[in-house]
Design an enzyme around this catalytic site. Structure first.
Site, mmCIF file in Angstrom:
data_model
loop_
_atom_site.group_PDB
_atom_site.id
_atom_site.type_symbol
_atom_site.label_atom_id
_atom_site.label_comp_id
_atom_site.label_asym_id
_atom_site.label_seq_id
_atom_site.Cartn_x
_atom_site.Cartn_y
_atom_site.Cartn_z
ATOM 1 N N GLN A 277 0.743 -1.152 0.073
ATOM 2 C CA GLN A 277 -0.083 -0.041 -0.051
ATOM 3 C C GLN A 277 0.949 1.197 -0.109
ATOM 4 O O GLN A 277 1.707 1.553 1.010
ATOM 5 C CB GLN A 277 -1.080 0.111 1.412
ATOM 6 C CG GLN A 277 -1.929 1.190 1.157
ATOM 7 C CD GLN A 277 -2.788 1.012 2.326
ATOM 8 O OE1 GLN A 277 -2.559 1.519 3.544
ATOM 9 N NE2 GLN A 277 -4.307 0.872 1.977
ATOM 10 N N GLU A 299 -4.195 10.013 7.543
ATOM 11 C CA GLU A 299 -5.472 10.217 6.880
ATOM 12 C C GLU A 299 -6.480 11.025 7.560
ATOM 13 O O GLU A 299 -7.241 11.645 6.843
ATOM 14 C CB GLU A 299 -5.754 8.556 6.528
ATOM 15 C CG GLU A 299 -6.994 8.697 5.518
ATOM 16 C CD GLU A 299 -7.141 7.379 5.038
ATOM 17 O OE1 GLU A 299 -8.316 6.763 4.794
ATOM 18 O OE2 GLU A 299 -6.303 6.616 4.677
ATOM 19 N N ARG A 330 -7.397 4.341 -0.802
ATOM 20 C CA ARG A 330 -6.027 4.738 -0.597
ATOM 21 C C ARG A 330 -5.150 4.256 -1.951
ATOM 22 O O ARG A 330 -4.519 5.158 -2.700
ATOM 23 C CB ARG A 330 -5.094 4.162 0.385
ATOM 24 C CG ARG A 330 -5.402 4.579 1.760
ATOM 25 C CD ARG A 330 -4.741 4.182 2.853
ATOM 26 N NE ARG A 330 -5.045 4.673 4.110
ATOM 27 C CZ ARG A 330 -4.247 4.283 5.208
ATOM 28 N NH1 ARG A 330 -3.526 3.145 5.355
ATOM 29 N NH2 ARG A 330 -4.785 4.958 6.396
ATOM 30 N N ARG A 429 -5.539 -2.073 2.041
ATOM 31 C CA ARG A 429 -5.911 -2.203 3.187
ATOM 32 C C ARG A 429 -6.704 -1.027 3.434
ATOM 33 O O ARG A 429 -6.588 0.236 3.008
ATOM 34 C CB ARG A 429 -4.713 -2.023 4.424
ATOM 35 C CG ARG A 429 -5.204 -1.851 5.903
ATOM 36 C CD ARG A 429 -4.010 -2.057 6.789
ATOM 37 N NE ARG A 429 -3.126 -0.845 6.676
ATOM 38 C CZ ARG A 429 -3.278 0.418 7.091
ATOM 39 N NH1 ARG A 429 -4.281 0.542 7.738
ATOM 40 N NH2 ARG A 429 -2.238 1.423 6.986
#
Length: 626
Positions: A277, A299, A330, A429
């Site tokens: 990620q 975030e 994301r 994720r």
């Protein structure tokens, strides 16, 4: 697994570690003796310690396993390679997910699970997802009871905020220092239970014949002495491998794949390694300095209303995700930023602007105190001006293949948990789920391991063959410290970071992945000419030990990314940009005498309750937040 360094950080490799020894061993019967002869055959003096359970890794996952063991009457030994409390968990800032319904009472665990499957592009392990999402309300209440100071609503409930790709506000938080607060809470609980702990110890090999483990080998990075741990139960909780990349949100000497490499060498399998990620918002730009390059901008900034603009002042997420905007998944936001930069609409530093200055300054200071403080120290007032950000390697969805009810790896006596494993997150994720997984699955694994410990585990057997293996490892460590070649470990780690960023980054293709594998083979060849400055107390040795783990995991990741000829979640192939239904499968990696092998495994289906939630199609509509 005598390995070789983590990521190049400009150190010369000869500095010594500060001494801050605090290994509380109350409540465990350690047998300790010094063995080995440093003057004979290149050996290393070593200490032998006996414990019923060894937990490798002292972040949230390892701490929660240890707490459950202690509450079950088992005294584990927790080993960390940093000072106590200095684990990567503290860098998880924005929050932890649980369907409490504090602000959105219609939320429940099935919708949380549905969001997790959707974000993971349906490669998630169904049992892993459902165990995590069902457990989390109780785990949050547990943390609350242990003193975690969650932010509160006006009515006194645990407050919750939006995170990307979540249908409801379910991310619980402590300002923007949630991971730090959670780890502090877990450590205080562990200390109240007298959980034994050894800090600044690096485990370099598990004693395994491929069928079961009989202990572990490593060294004390303060004293330079070896350590042989006699145990029938080892729990790996050592984190992920995102720091292999040139730009990443970890510290250079953490998240370098040591847990995955230890497991693979011991006979366990890895799964989903192609899925890395890239967080959309890492710091970038000369104004922040090299030290801050890639560091996470939580975030929570976007969850509290932060907006993304390109260098032309356009709020560009309107082009890529008009409904979810900055709070889309994301992978979607990271690719959008990369596209803006590639097409010439980025800043001179290769980033875009993240701006929250339209919110009230007092609100920003209340909800994002750490971000305000960090940027103020760099001369930027985020209540009045934007930040410059770009994607950064942040989290690895892949890892050790386990049974999520037990943590078992298929190697008798070896368990794993946390970011070391794969399954909860699938191909990408959901933000806020990493901290959730550590405590939800950590409790279950701790409970199972406690039930597996027997009276015979008080005096585990290390066979003559395993002791010989341990002593060979000690000899190899001594030889590594004496390496006098011409290549610094940090230099090879820096090259590895560039290699992965260039060939296995946000955008990938077959030609680039093959070139990456060829360059990796050259790096392996050059490890024969390492120069390691100092003895086993130097950072240079640690980097040298990390390097071989990093090379092993990097090869597995590149091979898996080459094998998966589609785009799904965080794995985006420009030469195969579509998602292929035939590729709804996990790639499983094993180590054999002829190198790594990769096989395909089908993915299970969620329970009827979660399938119903998926069919409802819950989704965040960003615009009602404005």
């Amino acid at each position: 697994m005598t390995k070789t360094p983590a990521n190049g950080n400009g150190t010369t490799g000869d500095e010594r570690r500060p001494t801050s020894h605090d290994p509380s061993t109350a409540g465990i019967e350690n047998r300790i003796e010094t063995e080995g002869d440093p003057g004979s055959g290149g050996g290393l003096p070593y200490e032998t310690v006996t414990t019923p359970v060894l937990v490798v890794g002292a972040g949230a996952a390892g701490a929660r396993v240890a707490i459950e063991l202690a509450e079950s009457g088992i005294d584990p030994l927790v080993i960390g390679k940093r000072d106590h409390g200095d684990a990567h968990t503290t860098w998880a800032a924005g929050g932890i997910n649980a369907a409490l319904g504090s602000l959105d009472p219609e939320d429940d665990w099935t919708i949380h699970a549905a969001d997790t499957f959707t974000e993971g592009h349906h490669l998630n392990d169904p049992e892993a997802v459902e165990l995590t999402t069902r457990e989390m309300p109780d785990r949050i209440r547990e943390l609350e009871a242990w003193g975690m100071p969650f932010d509160r609503t006006a009515d006194g409930d645990i407050n919750q905020r939006y995170f990307g790709a979540q249908s409801y506000r379910r991310t619980c938080f402590v300002g923007d220092r949630t991971g730090e607060a959670m780890l502090e809470t877990l450590i205080e609980r562990a200390q109240a239970l007298d959980v034994p702990y050894r800090e600044n110890v690096l485990i370099t090999r598990l004693l395994s014949d491929g069928e079961r483990v009989d202990g572990a080998v490593g060294f004390d990075m303060e004293s330079g002495e070896g350590l042989l741990v006699r145990t029938n139960h080892v729990v790996l909780a050592a984190g992920g491998f995102s720091a292999l990349y040139h730009r990443h949100s970890s510290r250079d000497d953490e998240n370098n794949g040591d847990g995955q490499a230890l497991a693979l060498e011991a006979g366990a399998r890895l799964v989903d390694l192609e899925f890395v990620q890239f967080h959309p918002t890492g710091m970038v730009g000369d104004r922040y300095g090299e030290e801050w390059d890639g560091r996470l901008v939580t975030e929570a900034v976007r969850g509290e209303g932060g907006r993304l603009y390109n260098a032309q002042g356009e709020r560009f997420m309107e082009r890529y995700s008009p409904d979810q905007m900055e709070l889309d998944a994301r992978d979607v936001v990271a690719r959008a930023i990369a596209q803006e930069v590639r097409e010439g609409r980025g800043t001179d530093d290769g980033g875009v602007f993240l701006d929250i200055s339209h919110r009230d300054a007092a609100y920003i200071r209340e909800r994002l105190p750490s971000m305000v403080e960090r940027f103020e120290s760099l001369g930027v007032d985020i209540t009045a001006e934007p930040m410059t950000v770009a994607p950064t390697a942040h989290y690895t969805m892949g890892g050790v293949d386990i049974d999520f009810r037990t943590g078992e790896t298929g190697v008798d006596g070896l368990y794993a948990v946390g970011e070391t494993v794969a399954g909860v997150h699938g191909a990408n994720r959901l933000g806020g789920n990493s901290l959730a997984e550590t405590v939800a699955i950590g409790k279950l694994v701790g409970d199972h391991v406690a039930s597996a410990v027997t009276d015979g585990d008080a005096d585990p057997t290390v066979t003559d063959g395993q002791r010989a293996l341990a002593e060979r490892e000690f000899g190899a460590l001594r030889a590594l410290a004496d390496s006098d070649g011409s290549v610094a470990p940090t230099a090879l780690l820096a090259e590895l970071g560039d290699l992965l960023w260039d060939h296995a980054g946000i955008l990938r293709d077959e030609a680039g992945l093959r070139e990456g594998l060829a360059t990796l083979a050259d790096l392996r060849t050059r490890t024969a000419d390492l120069r390691v400055d100092g003895d086993l107390t130097s950072k240079s040795v640690e980097y040298a030990v990390d390097l071989s783990a990093s090379l092993t995991v990097a090869e597995a990741m590149l091979q898996a990314a080459l094998e998966r000829s589609e785009s799904r979640g965080a794995h985006y192939r420009t030469d195969a940009p579509e998602t292929d239904a035939d590729w709804r499968a996990n790639l499983v990696i094993a180590a054999g005498t002829d190198g790594l092998s990769i096989g395909r495994r089908g993915v299970g289906e969620p329970s009827p309750a979660v399938r119903e939630a998926l069919a409802e199609g819950y989704e965040l509509d960003y615009h009602h937040l404005e």
